[in-house]
Design an enzyme around this catalytic site. Structure first.
Site, PDB file in Angstrom:
ATOM      1  N   ASP A   1     -48.954  19.753   7.950  1.00  0.00           N
ATOM      2  CA  ASP A   1     -48.753  18.478   8.063  1.00  0.00           C
ATOM      3  C   ASP A   1     -49.609  17.587   7.289  1.00  0.00           C
ATOM      4  OD1 ASP A   1     -47.556  19.310  10.317  1.00  0.00           O
ATOM      5  OD2 ASP A   1     -49.291  18.519  11.758  1.00  0.00           O
TER       6      ASP A   1
ATOM      7  N   ARG B   1     -45.957  15.851  12.605  1.00  0.00           N
ATOM      8  CA  ARG B   1     -46.568  14.887  13.532  1.00  0.00           C
ATOM      9  C   ARG B   1     -46.523  13.669  13.269  1.00  0.00           C
ATOM     10  NH1 ARG B   1     -47.391  17.567  17.745  1.00  0.00           N
ATOM     11  NH2 ARG B   1     -48.619  16.288  18.726  1.00  0.00           N
TER      12      ARG B   1
END
EC number: 2.7.1.11
Length: 360
Positions: free
Chosen positions: A140, A184
């Site tokens: 991420d 995310r």
């Protein structure tokens, strides 16, 4: 009995984990350390303890091998991140058991390789008096204290390859193709891959979007004779100000995002009449061999972690500095806040200059 370094991998799997382990073992051997691998994440430190010595010979072939030979876990008794990032305190009983295991194994340092959740647990361990060193891992790229985390470059490469393949099928059928990627609460994968892969529309959590703007972009392309459109959307992007989750899991793990790609494709087809399909890249982004960039970054991270162990530099995380050099930051600063895409930054401005739509 000699010096010993323990190494544990936590959180989701990620390309490059084995490359870090390899670097720790090889650099540790050069500095007189024996490396002990903890298996199955933090639970490997509990009875029955799962820990084995790792030799230089064991490292053959690991530089290019995906996943982690030690195994990992992103849920269970050591989960310190829940919901949308809330922190949970690890129990004193678990901390005591970990302390006893570290003493029994004779570890001088415990290197914890993981992302925001894993390093939050590592911080609690350090605050309990354990000799912990962190290594930043997450596809991420959302740890604020390092310029880049390993695994991100490989995930972007995977997403770009998918966009390249979707272009030909979208153009052949005059379709709208929606690619959903991980990330995310940060849009780094979608933003980088969208720019590198020629997406027409990029949707990320940091920029509020609306369906009319997306549909306008699709119609504008049609007016110029471009009868297909490529959309890339980050899993944490909000549809009608709400994140789309793939289940109603109420356990101690973080919520599982997923499904926004299908929701976007359905709305596009409903409102424009254009045939729209969705591809969810999912765990393909986490698998396979790391890119050359991630391999060298992992190797440098591992060597830096051993240097920190040799110097007793605990309670800190290895970090890539803005200068491009290796350094360290306090774990508290590393997990203090997530790193998100700047909506007014050069990356987004470059994309806008090319006519890429962000749905706003």
């Amino acid at each position: 009995m000699g010096k010993k370094i323990g190494v544990v991998t936590g959180g989701g799997d990620c390309p490059g984990l084995n490359a870090v382990i390899r670097a720790i073992v090889k650099a540790g051997d050069m500095q007189g350390f024996t490396t002990i691998g903890i298996r199955g994440g933090f639970d490997g430190l509990l009875t029955p303890v799962r820990a084995d010595p790792l030799t230089v010979r064991d490292m053959d072939g690991l530089l290019i091998r995906g996943g982690t030979i030690l195994g990992t876990a992103n849920s269970g008794r050591f989960s310190s991140k829940t919901g949308q990032g809330e922190t949970r305190k690890i129990s004193a009983d678990l901390m005591t058991q970990v302390q006893q295991t570290i003493e029994a194994l004779g570890l001088n340092a415990l290197v914890v390789i993981g992302g925001d959740g894993t390093l939050t647990t590592a911080l609690q361990m350090y605050e309990s008096g354990l000799p912990v060193i962190g290594v930043p891992k997450t596809i991420d790229n959302d740890l604020d204290a390092t310029q880049q985390t390993f695994g991100f470059d490989t995930a972007v490469a995977c997403a770009v390859d998918a966009l390249d393949r979707l272009h030909s099928t979208a153009q052949s059928h005059n379709r709208v193709m929606v690619l959903e990627v991980m990330g995310r609460y940060a849009g780094w994968i979608a933003a980088y891959a969208g720019l590198a892969g020629g997406a027409d529309i990029i949707l990320i959590p940091e920029i509020k979007f609306n369906m009319p703007a997306i549909e306008k972009k699709i119609r504008a392309r049609e007016a110029t004779g471009k009868l297909f459109t490529i959309v890339i959307v980050a899993e944490g992007a909000k549809l009608d100000d709400t994140m789309v989750v793939s289940d109603d899991d109420k356990t101690d793990r973080e919520i599982r995002l997923g499904g926004i790609g299908y929701a976007i494709a359905e709305k596009i087809q409903e409102n424009t009449g254009k045939e729209s399909r969705c591809v969810v890249l999912g765990h393909l982004q986490r698998g396979g061999p790391p890119t050359h960039w991630d391999r060298q970054l992992c190797t440098r991270f591992g060597v830096q972690a051993v240097d920190m162990a040799a110097n007793g530099n605990f309670g800190k995380m290895v970090a890539l500095k803005p200068s491009g050099m290796m350094g360290s930051v306090h774990l508290k600063d590393a997990v203090n806040r997530i790193r998100t895409v700047d909506p007014d930054g050069e990356l987004i401005l470059t994309a806008r200059t090319l006519g890429i739509c962000f749905g706003d």
